[in-house]
Design a protein around this motif. Structure first.
Motif, PDB file in Angstrom:
ATOM      1  N   MET A   1      31.447  43.719  52.306  1.00 18.62           N
ATOM      2  CA  MET A   1      32.597  42.837  51.883  1.00 18.62           C
ATOM      3  C   MET A   1      33.708  43.515  51.001  1.00 18.62           C
ATOM      4  O   MET A   1      34.738  43.327  50.908  1.00 18.62           O
ATOM      5  CB  MET A   1      32.326  41.814  50.730  1.00 18.62           C
ATOM      6  N   ALA A   2      33.300  44.625  50.070  1.00 17.86           N
ATOM      7  CA  ALA A   2      34.630  45.246  49.199  1.00 17.86           C
ATOM      8  C   ALA A   2      35.071  46.078  49.747  1.00 17.86           C
ATOM      9  O   ALA A   2      36.517  46.367  49.322  1.00 17.86           O
ATOM     10  CB  ALA A   2      33.194  45.960  48.045  1.00 17.86           C
ATOM     11  N   VAL A   3      34.791  47.005  50.815  1.00 15.30           N
ATOM     12  CA  VAL A   3      35.207  47.857  51.386  1.00 15.30           C
ATOM     13  C   VAL A   3      36.272  47.350  53.041  1.00 15.30           C
ATOM     14  O   VAL A   3      37.121  47.867  52.550  1.00 15.30           O
ATOM     15  CB  VAL A   3      34.239  49.001  51.809  1.00 15.30           C
ATOM     16  N   ASP A   4      35.350  46.362  53.122  1.00 11.47           N
ATOM     17  CA  ASP A   4      35.865  45.490  54.197  1.00 11.47           C
ATOM     18  C   ASP A   4      37.427  44.074  54.461  1.00 11.47           C
ATOM     19  O   ASP A   4      38.210  44.845  54.781  1.00 11.47           O
ATOM     20  CB  ASP A   4      35.083  45.365  55.493  1.00 11.47           C
ATOM     21  N   TYR A   5      37.226  44.618  53.115  1.00  5.88           N
ATOM     22  CA  TYR A   5      37.612  43.108  52.944  1.00  5.88           C
ATOM     23  C   TYR A   5      38.796  43.596  51.233  1.00  5.88           C
ATOM     24  O   TYR A   5      39.494  43.236  51.735  1.00  5.88           O
ATOM     25  CB  TYR A   5      36.938  41.370  53.126  1.00  5.88           C
ATOM     26  N   HIS A   6      37.976  43.616  50.264  1.00  6.95           N
ATOM     27  CA  HIS A   6      38.660  43.487  49.135  1.00  6.95           C
ATOM     28  C   HIS A   6      39.887  44.628  48.925  1.00  6.95           C
ATOM     29  O   HIS A   6      40.230  44.871  48.519  1.00  6.95           O
ATOM     30  CB  HIS A   6      37.962  43.732  48.001  1.00  6.95           C
ATOM     31  N   ALA A   7      39.263  45.726  49.255  1.00  6.00           N
ATOM     32  CA  ALA A   7      40.342  47.117  49.007  1.00  6.00           C
ATOM     33  C   ALA A   7      41.306  46.942  49.784  1.00  6.00           C
ATOM     34  O   ALA A   7      42.402  47.058  49.621  1.00  6.00           O
ATOM     35  CB  ALA A   7      39.123  47.980  49.228  1.00  6.00           C
ATOM     36  N   PRO A   8      41.107  46.630  50.876  1.00  6.78           N
ATOM     37  CA  PRO A   8      42.738  46.328  52.089  1.00  6.78           C
ATOM     38  C   PRO A   8      43.324  45.210  51.329  1.00  6.78           C
ATOM     39  O   PRO A   8      44.775  45.679  51.262  1.00  6.78           O
ATOM     40  CB  PRO A   8      41.711  45.449  53.631  1.00  6.78           C
ATOM     41  N   VAL A   9      42.878  43.818  50.952  1.00  5.63           N
ATOM     42  CA  VAL A   9      44.207  43.220  49.498  1.00  5.63           C
ATOM     43  C   VAL A   9      44.555  43.857  48.937  1.00  5.63           C
ATOM     44  O   VAL A   9      45.548  43.573  48.565  1.00  5.63           O
ATOM     45  CB  VAL A   9      42.893  42.206  49.798  1.00  5.63           C
ATOM     46  N   GLU A  10      43.237  44.200  48.110  1.00  9.15           N
ATOM     47  CA  GLU A  10      43.835  44.552  46.691  1.00  9.15           C
ATOM     48  C   GLU A  10      45.163  45.680  47.060  1.00  9.15           C
ATOM     49  O   GLU A  10      45.849  46.082  46.524  1.00  9.15           O
ATOM     50  CB  GLU A  10      42.753  45.265  45.643  1.00  9.15           C
ATOM     51  N   LEU A  11      44.806  47.044  47.903  1.00  8.09           N
ATOM     52  CA  LEU A  11      45.654  48.025  48.453  1.00  8.09           C
ATOM     53  C   LEU A  11      47.280  46.998  48.574  1.00  8.09           C
ATOM     54  O   LEU A  11      47.977  47.865  48.092  1.00  8.09           O
ATOM     55  CB  LEU A  11      45.073  48.664  48.965  1.00  8.09           C
TER      56      LEU A  11
ATOM     57  N   CYS B   1      30.661  40.760  60.670  1.00  2.00           N
ATOM     58  CA  CYS B   1      31.503  39.563  60.995  1.00  2.00           C
ATOM     59  C   CYS B   1      32.552  38.520  59.523  1.00  2.00           C
ATOM     60  O   CYS B   1      33.219  38.321  60.173  1.00  2.00           O
ATOM     61  CB  CYS B   1      30.625  38.882  61.354  1.00  2.00           C
ATOM     62  N   ALA B   2      31.740  38.843  57.725  1.00  8.66           N
ATOM     63  CA  ALA B   2      32.115  37.534  57.627  1.00  8.66           C
ATOM     64  C   ALA B   2      33.574  38.577  56.514  1.00  8.66           C
ATOM     65  O   ALA B   2      34.597  37.355  56.756  1.00  8.66           O
ATOM     66  CB  ALA B   2      31.557  37.002  56.790  1.00  8.66           C
ATOM     67  N   ALA B   3      33.518  39.773  56.862  1.00 11.83           N
ATOM     68  CA  ALA B   3      34.431  40.625  55.706  1.00 11.83           C
ATOM     69  C   ALA B   3      35.624  40.423  56.677  1.00 11.83           C
ATOM     70  O   ALA B   3      36.857  40.571  56.281  1.00 11.83           O
ATOM     71  CB  ALA B   3      33.701  41.580  54.978  1.00 11.83           C
ATOM     72  N   LYS B   4      35.202  40.982  58.330  1.00  9.24           N
ATOM     73  CA  LYS B   4      35.947  40.711  59.473  1.00  9.24           C
ATOM     74  C   LYS B   4      37.316  39.752  59.370  1.00  9.24           C
ATOM     75  O   LYS B   4      38.128  39.751  59.560  1.00  9.24           O
ATOM     76  CB  LYS B   4      36.009  42.014  60.325  1.00  9.24           C
ATOM     77  N   SER B   5      36.613  38.751  59.404  1.00  9.88           N
ATOM     78  CA  SER B   5      37.145  36.832  59.409  1.00  9.88           C
ATOM     79  C   SER B   5      38.084  36.998  58.544  1.00  9.88           C
ATOM     80  O   SER B   5      38.933  36.880  58.869  1.00  9.88           O
ATOM     81  CB  SER B   5      35.858  36.043  59.511  1.00  9.88           C
ATOM     82  N   ALA B   6      37.446  37.165  56.891  1.00 12.52           N
ATOM     83  CA  ALA B   6      38.467  37.245  55.783  1.00 12.52           C
ATOM     84  C   ALA B   6      39.317  37.865  55.769  1.00 12.52           C
ATOM     85  O   ALA B   6      40.749  37.483  55.106  1.00 12.52           O
ATOM     86  CB  ALA B   6      37.523  37.206  54.543  1.00 12.52           C
TER      87      ALA B   6
ATOM     88  N   GLN C   1      42.403  36.069  58.110  1.00 11.74           N
ATOM     89  CA  GLN C   1      42.742  34.461  57.589  1.00 11.74           C
ATOM     90  C   GLN C   1      42.947  35.268  56.336  1.00 11.74           C
ATOM     91  O   GLN C   1      44.638  35.504  56.123  1.00 11.74           O
ATOM     92  CB  GLN C   1      41.809  34.479  57.616  1.00 11.74           C
ATOM     93  N   TYR C   2      43.115  36.643  55.770  1.00  5.05           N
ATOM     94  CA  TYR C   2      44.105  36.591  54.740  1.00  5.05           C
ATOM     95  C   TYR C   2      45.394  37.394  54.907  1.00  5.05           C
ATOM     96  O   TYR C   2      46.578  36.818  54.752  1.00  5.05           O
ATOM     97  CB  TYR C   2      43.334  37.506  53.903  1.00  5.05           C
ATOM     98  N   PHE C   3      45.142  38.254  56.270  1.00  4.21           N
ATOM     99  CA  PHE C   3      46.453  38.915  56.376  1.00  4.21           C
ATOM    100  C   PHE C   3      47.206  37.908  57.572  1.00  4.21           C
ATOM    101  O   PHE C   3      48.996  38.021  57.305  1.00  4.21           O
ATOM    102  CB  PHE C   3      46.602  40.136  56.619  1.00  4.21           C
TER     103      PHE C   3
END
Length: 286
Positions: free
Chosen positions: A122-132, A166-171, A174-176
């Protein structure tokens, strides 16, 4: 045109690429170089956790006369991402393209996957793109830039042995999709890329449930595309101003089937990915 506008349009275009040392990330760098040949020069900010490989890529670009800066960072660390954003903002008042490509996956049943592995994915696949994207929002606004996120069809439908992925990529999806509409009037664009199976190191280096290296081979459906093939299509979509890029293969049909007839899709998924269940049973026996 004002002096500020002249300066903006006469500068190099800055491209930040995560996971740039190999695989799809490096293929995207090469494709961008090819696509922009003879146009406004590009300046790359290459980001990866593999410092040695990253330095080699930076030298390779410089030998071609292309400006490149390298940034070694572990994107699973919130503090490392924050520090990276601070360094990038200090160096680049304009960011024309942020490509969130870095990613990791796991091949393990959800019941046999540790919380540590799920949190890392989750950190690499979701949180990092959001934070960047948030951390570089000011230079993206200044450039009228674009954020490209490498998601996955796994964000649209369940895949056995990939619950955390799957959860990370789904998040991420939705976020972007929301983020895009919130920044549209500020001139910032978003391209969401949903590849199917691509031959990259993400699956070669897939984690097992305990955080080691997955022992069994990846299960696939349809044709596995090369990183170069995928990169060319992503760059073409970004240059054309597209907002989403989907594969035209069985995985797209699977996504439609999951929405329209979920029980039928799930039975077919279990059939195609049965190796994941068998691997899980073998671990229990051990």
């Amino acid at each position: 045109m004002s002096a500020a506008d002249v300066k903006r349009f006469n500068r190099s275009k800055v491209v930040v690429v995560t996971g740039a040392a190999g695989g799809l990330g490096w293929a995207l760098v090469q494709s961008l170089v090819k696509a922009h040949a003879g146009e406004t020069p590009l300046r790359f900010a290459l980001v990866d956790v593999n410092g040695e490989a990253l330095a080699a890529r930076g030298r390779e670009l410089e030998q071609q006369g292309i400006d490149a800066d390298v940034f070694v960072a572990d994107l699973s660390s919130e503090s490392a991402v924050a520090e990276l954003c601070e360094r990038l903002r200090a160096l680049y008042p304009h960011v024309d393209l942020l490509i969130n490509n870095a990613g990791i996956t796991h091949r393990s049943l959800s019941t046999q996957t540790t919380n540590t592995v799920i949190r890392r994915v989750m950190a690499v696949d979701y949180h990092a793109p959001v934070e960047l994207a948030q951390g570089l929002l000011a230079p993206l606004r200044a450039a009228g830039g674009c954020v490209v996120n490498i998601s996955s069809m796994a964000g649209w439908m369940p895949v056995l042995g990939r619950a955390g992925y799957c959860a990370a990529k789904s998040a991420l999806h939705q976020y972007f999709e929301t983020f895009r509409e919130e920044v549209r009037e500020e001139g910032v664009r978003v391209l969401m890329v949903y590849p199917s199976f691509v031959a990259t190191d993400i699956d070669t280096n897939a984690l097992s449930g305990d955080g080691g290296r997955a022992r069994h081979a990846q299960s696939t459906i349809g044709q596995v595309r090369s990183a170069d093939w995928m990169a060319d299509r992503i760059v073409a979509a970004q240059m054309a101003g597209k907002e989403r890029l989907f594969p035209r293969d069985k995985s797209l049909l699977g996504a439609y089937l999951y929405k329209l007839a979920p029980r039928l899709f799930l039975r077919q998924m279990v059939k195609n990915f049965r190796v994941e269940l068998e691997e899980g049973r073998n671990l229990v026996r051990e």
